[in-house]
Design a protein around this motif. Sequence first.
Motif, short mmCIF file in Angstrom:
data_model
loop_
_atom_site.label_atom_id
_atom_site.label_comp_id
_atom_site.label_asym_id
_atom_site.label_seq_id
_atom_site.Cartn_x
_atom_site.Cartn_y
_atom_site.Cartn_z
N GLY A 5 0.45 -0.81 -0.23
CA GLY A 5 -0.44 0.16 -0.25
C GLY A 5 0.73 1.12 -0.01
O GLY A 5 0.48 2.76 -0.26
N GLN A 6 1.99 1.15 0.07
CA GLN A 6 2.35 2.49 0.36
C GLN A 6 2.91 2.90 -1.72
O GLN A 6 3.36 2.54 -2.23
N LEU A 7 3.43 4.37 -1.00
CA LEU A 7 2.98 5.80 -1.89
C LEU A 7 3.98 5.55 -2.68
O LEU A 7 5.27 5.67 -2.02
N LEU A 8 4.82 5.58 -4.10
CA LEU A 8 5.70 5.42 -4.59
C LEU A 8 6.13 6.73 -5.55
O LEU A 8 5.16 7.36 -5.46
N PRO A 9 7.18 7.04 -5.64
CA PRO A 9 7.15 8.48 -6.34
C PRO A 9 6.82 9.40 -7.02
O PRO A 9 6.43 8.14 -8.25
N PRO A 10 6.35 9.98 -7.38
CA PRO A 10 5.62 10.69 -9.04
C PRO A 10 7.03 10.11 -10.16
O PRO A 10 8.07 10.30 -9.37
N LEU A 11 6.32 9.65 -11.43
CA LEU A 11 7.74 9.72 -11.63
C LEU A 11 8.67 10.70 -12.21
O LEU A 11 9.54 10.38 -12.11
N ARG A 12 7.98 12.10 -12.26
CA ARG A 12 9.72 13.26 -12.51
C ARG A 12 10.26 13.21 -11.15
O ARG A 12 10.95 13.43 -11.52
N GLU A 13 9.28 12.82 -10.47
CA GLU A 13 10.46 13.11 -9.08
C GLU A 13 11.81 12.07 -8.78
O GLU A 13 12.19 12.25 -8.40
N LEU A 14 10.61 11.27 -9.32
CA LEU A 14 12.02 9.75 -9.42
C LEU A 14 13.19 9.64 -10.03
O LEU A 14 13.60 9.88 -9.88
N ALA A 15 12.33 10.85 -11.65
CA ALA A 15 13.18 10.78 -12.40
C ALA A 15 14.34 11.42 -12.67
O ALA A 15 15.64 11.73 -12.70
N LEU A 16 14.43 12.75 -11.52
CA LEU A 16 15.05 13.94 -11.36
C LEU A 16 15.90 13.46 -10.63
O LEU A 16 16.61 14.10 -10.28
#
Length: 443
Positions: free
Chosen positions: A31-42
Amino acid sequence: MLGEYRIEGRRAAEISASVERGIGAGQLAPGQLLPPLRELALELGVNPNTVAAAYRTLRDRGVIETAGRRGSRVRARPSSTARGSIRVDAPEGVREVSDGNPDPALLPPLHDALAAAARRHAERPGRYEDAAVLPELARLARAGLDEDGVPDGPVAVTSGSLDAIERVLAAHLRPGDTVAVEDPGWGALLDLVPALGLRPVPMALDDDGPSAGELERALRAGARAVVVTDRAQNPTGAVVGAARARELRTVLAAHPHVLLIEDDHGHRIVDEPLHPLAGVTDSWALVRSTAKAYGPDLRLAVLTGDAVTVDRVTGRQRLGPGWVSRLLQQAVVELWTAGAVDTPAVARAYGERRDALVRALAGRGVEAYGRSGMNVWVPVAEETSAVARLLHAGWAVAPGARFRMSAAPAVRVTVSSMTQEDIESVADALADAAGAAPARSYG
Protein backbone atom coordinates in the motif's frame (compact mmCIF):
# COMPACT_ATOMS: atom_id res chain seq x y z
CA MET A 1 7.60 9.18 1.15
CA LEU A 2 9.70 5.99 1.19
CA GLY A 3 11.34 6.47 4.57
CA GLU A 4 14.96 5.40 4.47
CA TYR A 5 14.68 3.18 1.41
CA ARG A 6 16.17 4.64 -1.77
CA ILE A 7 15.14 3.38 -5.19
CA GLU A 8 18.20 2.98 -7.40
CA GLY A 9 19.05 2.39 -11.05
CA ARG A 10 19.69 4.06 -14.37
CA ARG A 11 17.77 1.69 -16.61
CA ALA A 12 14.13 0.65 -16.35
CA ALA A 13 15.07 -2.94 -15.48
CA GLU A 14 17.36 -1.72 -12.68
CA ILE A 15 14.72 0.61 -11.25
CA SER A 16 12.01 -2.07 -11.25
CA ALA A 17 14.40 -4.58 -9.68
CA SER A 18 15.24 -2.05 -6.96
CA VAL A 19 11.57 -1.61 -6.10
CA GLU A 20 11.07 -5.39 -5.94
CA ARG A 21 14.10 -5.76 -3.68
CA GLY A 22 12.64 -3.17 -1.34
CA ILE A 23 9.33 -5.01 -1.21
CA GLY A 24 10.99 -8.37 -0.69
CA ALA A 25 13.09 -6.97 2.17
CA GLY A 26 10.04 -5.44 3.82
CA GLN A 27 11.38 -1.90 3.39
CA LEU A 28 8.57 -0.97 1.01
CA ALA A 29 5.28 -1.84 2.68
CA PRO A 30 2.06 -3.03 0.99
CA GLY A 31 0.00 0.00 0.00
CA GLN A 32 3.00 2.36 0.17
CA LEU A 33 2.90 5.25 -2.30
CA LEU A 34 5.80 5.43 -4.76
CA PRO A 35 7.37 8.70 -5.94
CA PRO A 36 5.77 10.44 -8.94
CA LEU A 37 7.47 9.69 -12.24
CA ARG A 38 9.11 13.07 -12.71
CA GLU A 39 10.21 13.32 -9.10
CA LEU A 40 11.93 9.93 -9.18
CA ALA A 41 13.40 10.64 -12.63
CA LEU A 42 14.92 13.89 -11.32
CA GLU A 43 16.32 12.12 -8.26
CA LEU A 44 17.89 9.35 -10.36
CA GLY A 45 19.00 11.65 -13.17
CA VAL A 46 17.12 9.73 -15.88
CA ASN A 47 14.43 10.45 -18.43
CA PRO A 48 10.86 10.24 -17.04
CA ASN A 49 10.11 7.71 -19.79
CA THR A 50 12.62 5.36 -18.15
CA VAL A 51 10.78 5.52 -14.84
CA ALA A 52 7.46 5.12 -16.65
CA ALA A 53 8.78 1.93 -18.29
CA ALA A 54 9.93 0.61 -14.89
CA TYR A 55 6.55 1.32 -13.31
CA ARG A 56 4.81 -0.31 -16.28
CA THR A 57 6.90 -3.46 -15.82
CA LEU A 58 6.07 -3.55 -12.11
CA ARG A 59 2.39 -3.08 -12.83
CA ASP A 60 2.40 -5.85 -15.44
CA ARG A 61 4.04 -8.17 -12.92
CA GLY A 62 1.35 -7.42 -10.35
CA VAL A 63 3.80 -5.71 -7.97
CA ILE A 64 2.31 -2.20 -8.01
CA GLU A 65 -0.98 -0.62 -9.03
CA THR A 66 -1.52 2.76 -10.66
CA ALA A 67 -4.54 4.98 -10.07
CA GLY A 68 -4.04 7.97 -12.36
CA ARG A 69 -3.45 11.21 -10.48
CA ARG A 70 -3.47 9.34 -7.18
CA GLY A 71 -0.16 7.84 -8.21
CA SER A 72 1.39 4.40 -8.05
CA ARG A 73 1.65 2.32 -4.93
CA VAL A 74 2.76 -1.12 -3.84
CA ARG A 75 -0.13 -3.54 -4.13
CA ALA A 76 -1.83 -4.47 -0.88
CA ARG A 77 -0.67 -8.00 -1.69
CA PRO A 78 2.15 -8.02 -4.25
CA SER A 79 2.12 -11.05 -6.54
CA SER A 80 5.45 -12.10 -5.06
CA THR A 81 3.70 -12.71 -1.72
CA ALA A 82 1.49 -15.77 -2.08
CA ARG A 83 -1.72 -15.93 -0.07
CA GLY A 84 -0.66 -19.37 1.04
CA SER A 85 1.88 -17.64 3.27
CA ILE A 86 -1.05 -16.34 5.35
CA ARG A 87 -1.24 -19.42 7.49
CA VAL A 88 -0.94 -20.64 11.03
CA ASP A 89 1.60 -23.39 11.63
CA ALA A 90 0.16 -26.00 13.94
CA PRO A 91 2.47 -26.59 16.92
CA GLU A 92 2.70 -29.98 18.59
CA GLY A 93 -0.63 -31.02 20.04
CA VAL A 94 -2.70 -28.79 17.73
CA ARG A 95 -4.88 -30.36 15.04
CA GLU A 96 -4.34 -29.13 11.48
CA VAL A 97 -7.69 -28.43 9.77
CA SER A 98 -6.57 -25.64 7.47
CA ASP A 99 -4.70 -27.21 4.59
CA GLY A 100 -7.49 -28.10 2.12
CA ASN A 101 -6.02 -31.52 1.41
CA PRO A 102 -8.22 -34.54 0.66
CA ASP A 103 -8.53 -37.40 3.13
CA PRO A 104 -5.73 -39.89 2.28
CA ALA A 105 -8.08 -42.73 3.20
CA LEU A 106 -10.39 -41.66 0.36
CA LEU A 107 -7.63 -41.55 -2.28
CA PRO A 108 -7.14 -44.63 -4.43
CA PRO A 109 -3.76 -46.44 -4.40
CA LEU A 110 -1.68 -45.45 -7.41
CA HIS A 111 0.85 -48.29 -7.62
CA ASP A 112 -1.18 -50.54 -9.94
CA ALA A 113 -2.03 -47.67 -12.31
CA LEU A 114 1.56 -46.41 -12.38
CA ALA A 115 2.89 -49.94 -12.89
CA ALA A 116 0.48 -50.49 -15.78
CA ALA A 117 1.58 -47.19 -17.32
CA ALA A 118 5.22 -48.23 -16.96
CA ARG A 119 4.53 -51.57 -18.67
CA ARG A 120 2.89 -49.81 -21.61
CA HIS A 121 5.87 -47.46 -21.79
CA ALA A 122 8.23 -50.45 -21.88
CA GLU A 123 6.27 -51.92 -24.77
CA ARG A 124 6.34 -48.65 -26.68
CA PRO A 125 8.58 -45.89 -25.27
CA GLY A 126 7.32 -42.35 -25.79
CA ARG A 127 8.74 -40.16 -28.54
CA TYR A 128 8.96 -36.41 -29.04
CA GLU A 129 6.64 -36.55 -32.03
CA ASP A 130 3.85 -38.44 -30.23
CA ALA A 131 0.51 -36.71 -29.69
CA ALA A 132 0.49 -34.42 -26.67
CA VAL A 133 -2.74 -36.01 -25.41
CA LEU A 134 -3.19 -39.77 -25.30
CA PRO A 135 -6.15 -40.64 -27.57
CA GLU A 136 -7.69 -42.91 -24.91
CA LEU A 137 -7.48 -40.14 -22.28
CA ALA A 138 -9.09 -37.67 -24.68
CA ARG A 139 -11.85 -40.18 -25.49
CA LEU A 140 -12.65 -40.92 -21.85
CA ALA A 141 -12.48 -37.25 -20.87
CA ARG A 142 -14.73 -36.19 -23.73
CA ALA A 143 -17.26 -38.90 -22.89
CA GLY A 144 -17.50 -37.65 -19.31
CA LEU A 145 -17.86 -34.05 -20.48
CA ASP A 146 -20.57 -35.04 -22.95
CA GLU A 147 -22.44 -36.85 -20.18
CA ASP A 148 -22.40 -33.67 -18.09
CA GLY A 149 -23.68 -31.48 -20.90
CA VAL A 150 -20.43 -29.61 -21.60
CA PRO A 151 -20.40 -28.26 -25.17
CA ASP A 152 -18.28 -30.09 -27.70
CA GLY A 153 -14.67 -29.02 -27.96
CA PRO A 154 -11.14 -30.40 -28.27
CA VAL A 155 -9.34 -31.77 -25.21
CA ALA A 156 -5.98 -30.60 -23.85
CA VAL A 157 -4.02 -31.71 -20.78
CA THR A 158 -2.25 -29.36 -18.37
CA SER A 159 -0.31 -29.62 -15.12
CA GLY A 160 -3.27 -28.97 -12.85
CA SER A 161 -6.15 -26.50 -12.78
CA LEU A 162 -4.10 -23.39 -12.08
CA ASP A 163 -1.80 -24.15 -15.02
CA ALA A 164 -4.85 -24.46 -17.28
CA ILE A 165 -6.44 -21.23 -16.04
CA GLU A 166 -3.18 -19.33 -16.41
CA ARG A 167 -2.74 -20.54 -19.98
CA VAL A 168 -6.30 -19.64 -20.95
CA LEU A 169 -6.06 -16.15 -19.43
CA ALA A 170 -2.71 -15.53 -21.12
CA ALA A 171 -4.12 -16.74 -24.45
CA HIS A 172 -6.79 -14.03 -24.49
CA LEU A 173 -5.94 -11.13 -22.17
CA ARG A 174 -3.30 -8.45 -21.87
CA PRO A 175 -1.87 -6.78 -18.76
CA GLY A 176 -4.35 -4.24 -17.45
CA ASP A 177 -7.43 -6.25 -18.44
CA THR A 178 -10.01 -7.01 -15.75
CA VAL A 179 -11.04 -10.48 -14.58
CA ALA A 180 -14.17 -11.18 -12.51
CA VAL A 181 -13.36 -13.61 -9.68
CA GLU A 182 -15.33 -15.12 -6.82
CA ASP A 183 -15.00 -13.42 -3.44
CA PRO A 184 -14.23 -15.33 -1.30
CA GLY A 185 -12.42 -17.54 -3.75
CA TRP A 186 -9.45 -19.77 -4.42
CA GLY A 187 -6.39 -18.01 -2.98
CA ALA A 188 -4.04 -19.26 -5.70
CA LEU A 189 -6.27 -17.75 -8.38
CA LEU A 190 -6.50 -14.46 -6.50
CA ASP A 191 -2.67 -14.43 -6.56
CA LEU A 192 -2.41 -15.49 -10.19
CA VAL A 193 -4.59 -12.75 -11.66
CA PRO A 194 -2.44 -9.78 -10.49
CA ALA A 195 0.73 -11.79 -11.15
CA LEU A 196 -0.30 -11.80 -14.83
CA GLY A 197 -0.76 -8.03 -14.70
CA LEU A 198 -4.54 -8.40 -14.73
CA ARG A 199 -6.98 -6.59 -12.43
CA PRO A 200 -9.39 -8.71 -10.35
CA VAL A 201 -12.92 -7.50 -9.69
CA PRO A 202 -14.75 -9.43 -6.95
CA MET A 203 -18.10 -11.16 -7.26
CA ALA A 204 -19.84 -11.95 -3.96
CA LEU A 205 -21.32 -15.44 -3.52
CA ASP A 206 -24.13 -17.30 -1.87
CA ASP A 207 -24.72 -21.07 -1.74
CA ASP A 208 -25.44 -21.07 -5.51
CA GLY A 209 -22.27 -19.21 -6.46
CA PRO A 210 -22.18 -15.69 -7.97
CA SER A 211 -25.58 -14.13 -8.55
CA ALA A 212 -26.66 -12.78 -11.92
CA GLY A 213 -26.56 -9.29 -10.43
CA GLU A 214 -22.97 -9.71 -9.25
CA LEU A 215 -21.90 -11.03 -12.63
CA GLU A 216 -23.67 -8.18 -14.44
CA ARG A 217 -22.00 -5.65 -12.14
CA ALA A 218 -18.56 -7.12 -12.85
CA LEU A 219 -19.14 -7.11 -16.60
CA ARG A 220 -20.35 -3.51 -16.53
CA ALA A 221 -17.16 -2.68 -14.64
CA GLY A 222 -15.24 -3.84 -17.69
CA ALA A 223 -14.41 -7.48 -16.92
CA ARG A 224 -13.11 -9.18 -20.04
CA ALA A 225 -13.02 -12.61 -18.41
CA VAL A 226 -15.01 -14.44 -15.72
CA VAL A 227 -13.85 -17.39 -13.61
CA VAL A 228 -16.58 -19.48 -11.94
CA THR A 229 -16.26 -22.63 -9.81
CA ASP A 230 -19.10 -24.98 -10.69
CA ARG A 231 -19.02 -27.27 -7.64
CA ALA A 232 -17.18 -27.62 -4.30
CA GLN A 233 -16.20 -23.94 -4.46
CA ASN A 234 -13.12 -23.21 -2.40
CA PRO A 235 -13.54 -22.02 0.35
CA THR A 236 -17.35 -21.87 0.68
CA GLY A 237 -18.58 -25.13 -0.87
CA ALA A 238 -21.00 -23.26 -3.18
CA VAL A 239 -22.59 -25.12 -6.09
CA VAL A 240 -24.03 -23.50 -9.22
CA GLY A 241 -27.52 -25.02 -9.37
CA ALA A 242 -29.79 -25.34 -12.39
CA ALA A 243 -31.75 -22.12 -11.77
CA ARG A 244 -28.63 -20.06 -11.07
CA ALA A 245 -26.92 -21.48 -14.15
CA ARG A 246 -29.83 -20.32 -16.33
CA GLU A 247 -29.60 -16.83 -14.83
CA LEU A 248 -25.85 -16.62 -15.34
CA ARG A 249 -26.08 -17.91 -18.90
CA THR A 250 -28.66 -15.21 -19.68
CA VAL A 251 -26.25 -12.53 -18.49
CA LEU A 252 -23.31 -14.04 -20.36
CA ALA A 253 -25.33 -14.32 -23.57
CA ALA A 254 -25.60 -10.54 -23.61
CA HIS A 255 -21.77 -10.32 -23.46
CA PRO A 256 -20.65 -12.86 -26.09
CA HIS A 257 -17.09 -11.53 -26.32
CA VAL A 258 -16.31 -12.21 -22.65
CA LEU A 259 -13.98 -15.11 -21.89
CA LEU A 260 -15.64 -17.66 -19.59
CA ILE A 261 -13.52 -20.08 -17.52
CA GLU A 262 -15.20 -22.78 -15.44
CA ASP A 263 -13.30 -24.69 -12.76
CA ASP A 264 -14.80 -28.11 -12.01
CA HIS A 265 -12.16 -29.24 -9.51
CA GLY A 266 -14.90 -31.03 -7.54
CA HIS A 267 -15.26 -33.60 -10.32
CA ARG A 268 -15.45 -37.14 -8.86
CA ILE A 269 -15.58 -36.00 -5.20
CA VAL A 270 -19.08 -34.46 -5.22
CA ASP A 271 -22.39 -35.90 -6.33
CA GLU A 272 -24.01 -32.55 -7.06
CA PRO A 273 -24.79 -32.44 -10.81
CA LEU A 274 -22.80 -30.14 -13.07
CA HIS A 275 -24.71 -27.27 -14.68
CA PRO A 276 -22.19 -25.83 -17.16
CA LEU A 277 -22.38 -22.20 -18.25
CA ALA A 278 -20.34 -22.72 -21.42
CA GLY A 279 -21.80 -22.29 -24.86
CA VAL A 280 -23.16 -18.75 -24.79
CA THR A 281 -19.87 -16.85 -25.21
CA ASP A 282 -17.49 -17.03 -28.14
CA SER A 283 -14.52 -17.98 -25.95
CA TRP A 284 -14.79 -20.46 -23.10
CA ALA A 285 -12.91 -23.15 -21.24
CA LEU A 286 -13.74 -25.76 -18.61
CA VAL A 287 -11.04 -27.48 -16.58
CA ARG A 288 -11.16 -30.65 -14.48
CA SER A 289 -8.31 -31.53 -12.14
CA THR A 290 -7.43 -34.96 -10.77
CA ALA A 291 -5.97 -33.52 -7.55
CA LYS A 292 -8.90 -33.80 -5.14
CA ALA A 293 -10.05 -37.25 -6.24
CA TYR A 294 -6.71 -38.96 -6.90
CA GLY A 295 -4.18 -36.92 -4.90
CA PRO A 296 -2.48 -33.51 -5.17
CA ASP A 297 0.74 -35.01 -6.52
CA LEU A 298 -0.96 -36.36 -9.64
CA ARG A 299 -0.40 -33.09 -11.49
CA LEU A 300 -2.87 -33.41 -14.30
CA ALA A 301 -5.98 -31.57 -15.42
CA VAL A 302 -8.17 -31.95 -18.49
CA LEU A 303 -9.12 -28.81 -20.38
CA THR A 304 -11.77 -28.35 -23.03
CA GLY A 305 -13.09 -25.21 -24.69
CA ASP A 306 -13.77 -23.55 -28.01
CA ALA A 307 -11.39 -24.54 -30.78
CA VAL A 308 -9.52 -21.22 -30.89
CA THR A 309 -8.88 -21.14 -27.13
CA VAL A 310 -7.64 -24.73 -26.95
CA ASP A 311 -5.49 -24.23 -30.05
CA ARG A 312 -3.85 -21.15 -28.50
CA VAL A 313 -3.21 -23.00 -25.25
CA THR A 314 -1.72 -26.08 -26.88
CA GLY A 315 0.30 -24.02 -29.33
CA ARG A 316 1.97 -22.07 -26.55
CA GLN A 317 2.35 -25.26 -24.51
CA ARG A 318 4.33 -26.82 -27.35
CA LEU A 319 6.84 -23.99 -27.11
CA GLY A 320 7.36 -24.59 -23.39
CA PRO A 321 6.95 -27.93 -21.62
CA GLY A 322 5.60 -29.53 -24.81
CA TRP A 323 3.23 -31.93 -23.07
CA VAL A 324 2.24 -33.32 -19.70
CA SER A 325 3.94 -36.65 -19.00
CA ARG A 326 2.21 -39.34 -21.03
CA LEU A 327 3.13 -41.78 -18.25
CA LEU A 328 0.89 -39.78 -15.92
CA GLN A 329 -1.78 -39.60 -18.60
CA GLN A 330 -1.70 -43.38 -18.96
CA ALA A 331 -1.94 -43.77 -15.19
CA VAL A 332 -5.07 -41.62 -15.17
CA VAL A 333 -6.54 -43.73 -17.98
CA GLU A 334 -5.92 -46.82 -15.84
CA LEU A 335 -7.57 -45.17 -12.80
CA TRP A 336 -10.58 -44.06 -14.81
CA THR A 337 -11.14 -47.38 -16.55
CA ALA A 338 -10.75 -49.27 -13.26
CA GLY A 339 -13.29 -47.05 -11.51
CA ALA A 340 -10.72 -46.39 -8.80
CA VAL A 341 -12.83 -43.68 -7.14
CA ASP A 342 -16.32 -44.43 -5.85
CA THR A 343 -17.73 -40.93 -6.28
CA PRO A 344 -20.96 -41.42 -4.29
CA ALA A 345 -19.02 -42.93 -1.39
CA VAL A 346 -16.41 -40.15 -1.39
CA ALA A 347 -19.08 -37.44 -1.64
CA ARG A 348 -21.01 -39.07 1.18
CA ALA A 349 -17.93 -39.28 3.42
CA TYR A 350 -17.10 -35.59 3.01
CA GLY A 351 -20.77 -34.62 3.16
CA GLU A 352 -21.42 -36.39 6.46
CA ARG A 353 -18.51 -34.58 8.17
CA ARG A 354 -19.25 -31.24 6.56
CA ASP A 355 -22.98 -31.33 7.26
CA ALA A 356 -22.41 -32.48 10.83
CA LEU A 357 -20.14 -29.51 11.50
CA VAL A 358 -22.54 -27.02 9.92
CA ARG A 359 -25.41 -28.47 12.00
CA ALA A 360 -23.36 -28.44 15.20
CA LEU A 361 -22.45 -24.79 14.62
CA ALA A 362 -26.07 -23.88 13.88
CA GLY A 363 -27.04 -25.47 17.18
CA ARG A 364 -24.59 -23.09 18.84
CA GLY A 365 -25.96 -20.06 17.04
CA VAL A 366 -23.11 -19.83 14.51
CA GLU A 367 -23.86 -19.47 10.81
CA ALA A 368 -21.60 -21.53 8.56
CA TYR A 369 -21.51 -22.59 4.92
CA GLY A 370 -20.52 -25.86 3.25
CA ARG A 371 -22.85 -27.18 0.59
CA SER A 372 -20.31 -29.45 -1.13
CA GLY A 373 -16.67 -30.45 -1.06
CA MET A 374 -14.37 -30.69 1.95
CA ASN A 375 -14.44 -27.19 3.47
CA VAL A 376 -16.68 -25.20 5.80
CA TRP A 377 -16.65 -21.38 5.75
CA VAL A 378 -17.39 -19.78 9.12
CA PRO A 379 -17.96 -15.99 9.38
CA VAL A 380 -16.27 -14.42 12.42
CA ALA A 381 -16.26 -10.97 13.96
CA GLU A 382 -12.48 -10.59 13.72
CA GLU A 383 -10.13 -13.03 12.04
CA THR A 384 -6.89 -12.59 13.94
CA SER A 385 -8.40 -13.09 17.37
CA ALA A 386 -10.59 -15.96 16.13
CA VAL A 387 -7.60 -17.80 14.69
CA ALA A 388 -5.62 -17.22 17.88
CA ARG A 389 -8.43 -18.49 20.12
CA LEU A 390 -8.89 -21.58 17.98
CA LEU A 391 -5.16 -22.27 18.09
CA HIS A 392 -5.28 -22.01 21.87
CA ALA A 393 -8.18 -24.48 21.86
CA GLY A 394 -6.13 -26.94 19.82
CA TRP A 395 -7.32 -26.27 16.25
CA ALA A 396 -5.33 -24.63 13.43
CA VAL A 397 -7.76 -23.17 10.86
CA ALA A 398 -7.13 -21.16 7.70
CA PRO A 399 -7.52 -17.37 8.03
CA GLY A 400 -10.15 -16.04 5.65
CA ALA A 401 -7.69 -13.41 4.39
CA ARG A 402 -6.17 -16.15 2.23
CA PHE A 403 -9.39 -16.32 0.21
CA ARG A 404 -11.10 -12.94 0.20
CA MET A 405 -10.81 -9.48 -1.29
CA SER A 406 -13.72 -7.46 0.11
CA ALA A 407 -15.79 -10.27 1.63
CA ALA A 408 -16.49 -10.27 5.36
CA PRO A 409 -14.01 -11.88 7.83
CA ALA A 410 -14.22 -15.66 8.21
CA VAL A 411 -12.15 -18.78 8.72
CA ARG A 412 -12.00 -21.92 6.60
CA VAL A 413 -12.12 -25.36 8.18
CA THR A 414 -11.18 -28.47 6.19
CA VAL A 415 -13.16 -31.51 7.37
CA SER A 416 -11.04 -34.13 5.57
CA SER A 417 -9.16 -35.30 8.66
CA MET A 418 -12.10 -35.07 11.07
CA THR A 419 -13.91 -37.95 12.68
CA GLN A 420 -17.45 -37.71 13.99
CA GLU A 421 -15.96 -37.47 17.47
CA ASP A 422 -14.09 -34.30 16.47
CA ILE A 423 -17.19 -32.42 15.36
CA GLU A 424 -18.53 -31.39 18.78
CA SER A 425 -15.11 -30.31 20.00
CA VAL A 426 -14.27 -28.13 17.00
CA ALA A 427 -17.82 -26.70 16.98
CA ASP A 428 -17.40 -25.62 20.61
CA ALA A 429 -14.09 -23.95 19.78
CA LEU A 430 -15.49 -22.23 16.68
CA ALA A 431 -18.55 -20.96 18.56
CA ASP A 432 -16.30 -19.52 21.24
CA ALA A 433 -13.99 -17.91 18.68
CA ALA A 434 -16.56 -16.62 16.15
CA GLY A 435 -17.80 -13.70 18.25
CA ALA A 436 -20.69 -11.57 17.12
CA ALA A 437 -20.32 -12.20 13.39
CA PRO A 438 -23.25 -10.74 11.42
CA ALA A 439 -25.53 -13.14 9.57
CA ARG A 440 -25.07 -12.46 5.85
CA SER A 441 -24.06 -14.00 2.56
CA TYR A 442 -20.40 -14.79 1.99
CA GLY A 443 -19.89 -11.22 0.78
